[in-house]
Design a protein around this motif. Structure first.
Motif, PDB file in Angstrom:
ATOM      1  N   PRO A  83       0.893  -1.430  -0.264  1.00 37.99           N
ATOM      2  CA  PRO A  83       0.183   0.091  -0.378  1.00 37.99           C
ATOM      3  C   PRO A  83       0.791   0.996  -0.012  1.00 37.99           C
ATOM      4  O   PRO A  83       1.816   1.048   1.200  1.00 37.99           O
ATOM      5  CB  PRO A  83      -0.920  -0.311   1.111  1.00 37.99           C
ATOM      6  N   ALA A  85       0.642   5.664  -0.109  1.00 40.87           N
ATOM      7  CA  ALA A  85      -0.376   6.705  -0.488  1.00 40.87           C
ATOM      8  C   ALA A  85       0.182   7.492  -1.900  1.00 40.87           C
ATOM      9  O   ALA A  85       0.596   7.393  -2.181  1.00 40.87           O
ATOM     10  CB  ALA A  85       0.089   7.561   1.099  1.00 40.87           C
ATOM     11  N   SER A 112      -4.092   1.889  -0.059  1.00 38.77           N
ATOM     12  CA  SER A 112      -3.611   2.293   1.386  1.00 38.77           C
ATOM     13  C   SER A 112      -4.816   3.688   1.475  1.00 38.77           C
ATOM     14  O   SER A 112      -5.798   3.640   1.021  1.00 38.77           O
ATOM     15  CB  SER A 112      -2.812   3.830   0.775  1.00 38.77           C
ATOM     16  N   GLN A 135      -5.954  -1.367   2.749  1.00 39.78           N
ATOM     17  CA  GLN A 135      -4.444  -1.241   4.962  1.00 39.78           C
ATOM     18  C   GLN A 135      -4.640   0.021   5.605  1.00 39.78           C
ATOM     19  O   GLN A 135      -5.754   1.041   4.895  1.00 39.78           O
ATOM     20  CB  GLN A 135      -3.342  -0.842   3.573  1.00 39.78           C
ATOM     21  N   TYR A 137      -5.224   3.239   7.917  1.00 39.56           N
ATOM     22  CA  TYR A 137      -4.009   3.568   9.213  1.00 39.56           C
ATOM     23  C   TYR A 137      -5.817   4.398  10.354  1.00 39.56           C
ATOM     24  O   TYR A 137      -6.564   4.664   9.622  1.00 39.56           O
ATOM     25  CB  TYR A 137      -4.298   5.790   8.796  1.00 39.56           C
ATOM     26  N   THR A 163      -1.926  -1.220   9.810  1.00 39.46           N
ATOM     27  CA  THR A 163      -0.425  -0.431   9.510  1.00 39.46           C
ATOM     28  C   THR A 163       0.623   0.355  10.980  1.00 39.46           C
ATOM     29  O   THR A 163      -0.345   0.685  11.513  1.00 39.46           O
ATOM     30  CB  THR A 163       0.393   1.018   8.773  1.00 39.46           C
ATOM     31  N   SER A 256       7.764  -5.404   8.137  1.00 38.71           N
ATOM     32  CA  SER A 256       7.953  -4.276   7.331  1.00 38.71           C
ATOM     33  C   SER A 256       8.758  -3.235   8.220  1.00 38.71           C
ATOM     34  O   SER A 256       9.013  -3.038   8.962  1.00 38.71           O
ATOM     35  CB  SER A 256       7.145  -3.961   6.403  1.00 38.71           C
ATOM     36  N   HIS A 258       8.502  -0.202   6.743  1.00 38.46           N
ATOM     37  CA  HIS A 258       8.165   0.932   5.690  1.00 38.46           C
ATOM     38  C   HIS A 258       8.636   1.643   4.617  1.00 38.46           C
ATOM     39  O   HIS A 258       8.186   2.851   4.020  1.00 38.46           O
ATOM     40  CB  HIS A 258       7.259   2.037   6.693  1.00 38.46           C
ATOM     41  N   GLY A 259       9.360   1.136   4.428  1.00 39.51           N
ATOM     42  CA  GLY A 259      10.406   1.136   3.019  1.00 39.51           C
ATOM     43  C   GLY A 259      11.373   2.013   3.858  1.00 39.51           C
ATOM     44  O   GLY A 259      11.675   3.022   3.020  1.00 39.51           O
ATOM     45  N   ARG A 261      10.908   3.924   5.835  1.00 37.56           N
ATOM     46  CA  ARG A 261      10.712   5.610   5.675  1.00 37.56           C
ATOM     47  C   ARG A 261      10.151   5.931   7.504  1.00 37.56           C
ATOM     48  O   ARG A 261      10.239   7.313   7.771  1.00 37.56           O
ATOM     49  CB  ARG A 261       9.535   5.416   5.224  1.00 37.56           C
ATOM     50  N   ASP A 289       8.153  -6.390   2.434  1.00 38.98           N
ATOM     51  CA  ASP A 289       8.161  -5.966   2.058  1.00 38.98           C
ATOM     52  C   ASP A 289       9.788  -4.957   2.724  1.00 38.98           C
ATOM     53  O   ASP A 289      10.223  -4.938   3.739  1.00 38.98           O
ATOM     54  CB  ASP A 289       7.400  -4.964   1.078  1.00 38.98           C
ATOM     55  N   GLY A 291      12.611  -2.616  -0.173  1.00 34.19           N
ATOM     56  CA  GLY A 291      14.060  -3.477  -1.089  1.00 34.19           C
ATOM     57  C   GLY A 291      13.547  -4.304  -1.870  1.00 34.19           C
ATOM     58  O   GLY A 291      14.579  -4.777  -2.631  1.00 34.19           O
ATOM     59  N   ARG A 293      13.415  -6.073  -5.369  1.00 33.41           N
ATOM     60  CA  ARG A 293      13.761  -5.223  -7.069  1.00 33.41           C
ATOM     61  C   ARG A 293      14.095  -5.738  -7.324  1.00 33.41           C
ATOM     62  O   ARG A 293      13.674  -5.812  -8.615  1.00 33.41           O
ATOM     63  CB  ARG A 293      14.769  -4.301  -6.336  1.00 33.41           C
ATOM     64  N   GLY A 312       6.746  -1.392  -3.293  1.00 34.43           N
ATOM     65  CA  GLY A 312       5.915   0.016  -2.458  1.00 34.43           C
ATOM     66  C   GLY A 312       6.792   0.738  -3.891  1.00 34.43           C
ATOM     67  O   GLY A 312       5.950   1.215  -4.944  1.00 34.43           O
ATOM     68  N   ARG A 313       7.487   1.502  -3.931  1.00 39.62           N
ATOM     69  CA  ARG A 313       8.161   2.469  -4.834  1.00 39.62           C
ATOM     70  C   ARG A 313       8.332   1.690  -6.181  1.00 39.62           C
ATOM     71  O   ARG A 313       8.020   2.070  -6.871  1.00 39.62           O
ATOM     72  CB  ARG A 313       9.318   3.254  -4.966  1.00 39.62           C
TER      73      ARG A 313
END
Ligand SMILES: Cc1cc2nc3c(=O)[nH]c(=O)nc-3n(C[C@H](O)[C@H](O)[C@H](O)COP(=O)(O)O)c2cc1C
Length: 360
Positions: A83, A85, A112, A135, A137, A163, A256, A258-259, A261, A289, A291, A293, A312-313
């Motif tokens: 997910p 945003a 999200s 997801q 919040y 989350t 996770s 959160h990447g 973040r 999740d 990284g 790739r 994610g990204r």
């Protein structure tokens, strides 16, 4: 996406570069940035390089099958869209494009709370067969949380992913310096009542207060009362909390950070995966999740016991590069690469990917 470039994306890195070229620097900083000095962000990626996989050979791999089941749903790949945003910042179709590409590919997608489009439209775009998780919040007012959950259930989302690693948003230097201004108001598709997580605490003497950061494990019990959907808890980095999630009735946990973040000192997710897998055993499904790739990363995570991995990204890069066609290309690239990898390690089915593959 122009036909000329569609076939030109050979790797996710190509998609990243194409996505960057089509994106404003402020939105790109929001997408790419991590917490603080981005150590956790980097760690997620480099940690995969510390793991190796040793092939089984001459096992007969003329046909490999990527299908699996994620929380009871049949899908065509052991990866899913994590997910993220505001996908509308990357492409006007945002989550609708992701939902369409995912449904066509038979890939699961999580959306999200802070989607750019309303969850009902996302569900319509993906159609009845699309595998979708919502997801959550948690909202300051539980009645609002409950309304959101009921909307997701009515719209046909198949699971709720809570989350857990955002009591407050992390300190994100890159975003603060060059990204969407901290007070930038991005429209939330799910309605004006939906609150984003708190970024700045209130200060009073030695106290800092964080609005809605009061959630405890009782929240999971509360959610179970208001929904029949299976619940996953995302943002787990310790075995003890994976066990806690099971105790409170969760059907899945997502390892996770959160990447990268949230907490810059957080470990790479792949480095804590096995401790979580060993703790919960068969009591809940474990996802990861951060990284991911390449197909090699998927293989490593599955060998260490993840049921599937999230992206994610990469989905945001693909959206920026070419909307629905870009996301479709992402899924097809990774699927093809994974099929090749499975042949290379002598494994025909996803369920055959196990710890015997792990190298020294
Ligand atoms: C731009 C961006 C926005 C995100 N928004 C959310 C969100 O709204 N909810 C959430 O639970 N996780 C969110 N995440 C975290 C992702 O679900 C996922 O954990 C992370 O991106 C995985 O790492 P990766 O980007 O290296 O694949 C976001 C991540 C990014 C990069």
């Amino acid at each position: 996406m122009e036909a000329a470039t569609t076939g030109g994306f050979r790797t996710l890195r190509d998609l990243e570069e194409a996505g960057r070229r089509r994106c404003s620097p402020a939105v790109w900083a929001f997408v790419q940035g991590g917490a603080g000095e981005e150590r956790a962000l980097e760690r997620n990626r480099t940690a995969f390089g510390h793991h190796t996989v040793r092939p089984h050979v001459l096992t007969g791999v003329d046909r490999v099958d990527l299908s699996t089941r994620l929380l009871g749903q049949s899908v065509n790949a052991p990866f899913f869209a994590s997910p993220t945003a505001y996908q509308g910042l990357l492409h006007p179709d945002g989550e609708l494009a992701t939902a369409r590409a995912a449904a066509s590919a038979g890939v699961l997608a999580a959306f999200s709370t802070l989607s750019s489009h309303p969850l009902e439209e996302i569900a319509r775009a993906g159609g009845p067969a699309g595998g979708r998780w919502f997801q959550l919040y948690v909202q300051p007012d539980f009645a609002e949380t409950q309304r959101l959950v009921q909307r997701a259930e009515t719209a046909g989302f198949k699971a709720l992913v809570l989350t857990a690693d955002v009591p407050v948003l992390g300190v994100r230097d890159r975003q603060a310096e060059g990204g969407i201004a901290l007070d930038f108001v991005v429209p939330v598709g799910n309605g004006p009542n939906i609150q984003t997580p708190v970024r700045q605490p209130e200060r009073s003497g030695s106290y800092f207060t964080f609005g809605s950061a009061s959630s405890t494990w009782a929240l999971v019990d509360g959610l179970r009362v208001v929904t029949r959907l299976p619940i996953g808890v995302m943002g787990i980095l310790r075995a003890v909390y994976a066990l806690k999630a099971v105790e409170h009735g969760a059907a899945a946990v997502v390892v996770s950070n959160h990447g990268g973040r949230q907490l810059d000192a957080a470990p790479a997710t792949i480095d804590v995966l096995s401790s979580v897998v060993h703790a919960v055993g068969a009591r809940c499904e474990v996802y990861l999740d951060g990284g991911v790739r390449r197909a090699d990363d998927v293989l490593i995570a599955l060998s260490l016991g993840a049921r599937a991995v999230g992206l994610g990204r990469p989905v945001l890069w693909a959206l920026s590069a070419g909307g629905e066609a870009g996301v479709a290309r992402l899924f097809s690239l990774l699927s093809t690469e994974l099929a090749i990898d499975m042949a290379l390690v002598g494994r025909r089915r996803i369920s055959d990917i196990d710890a015997t593959l792990l190298g020294p």
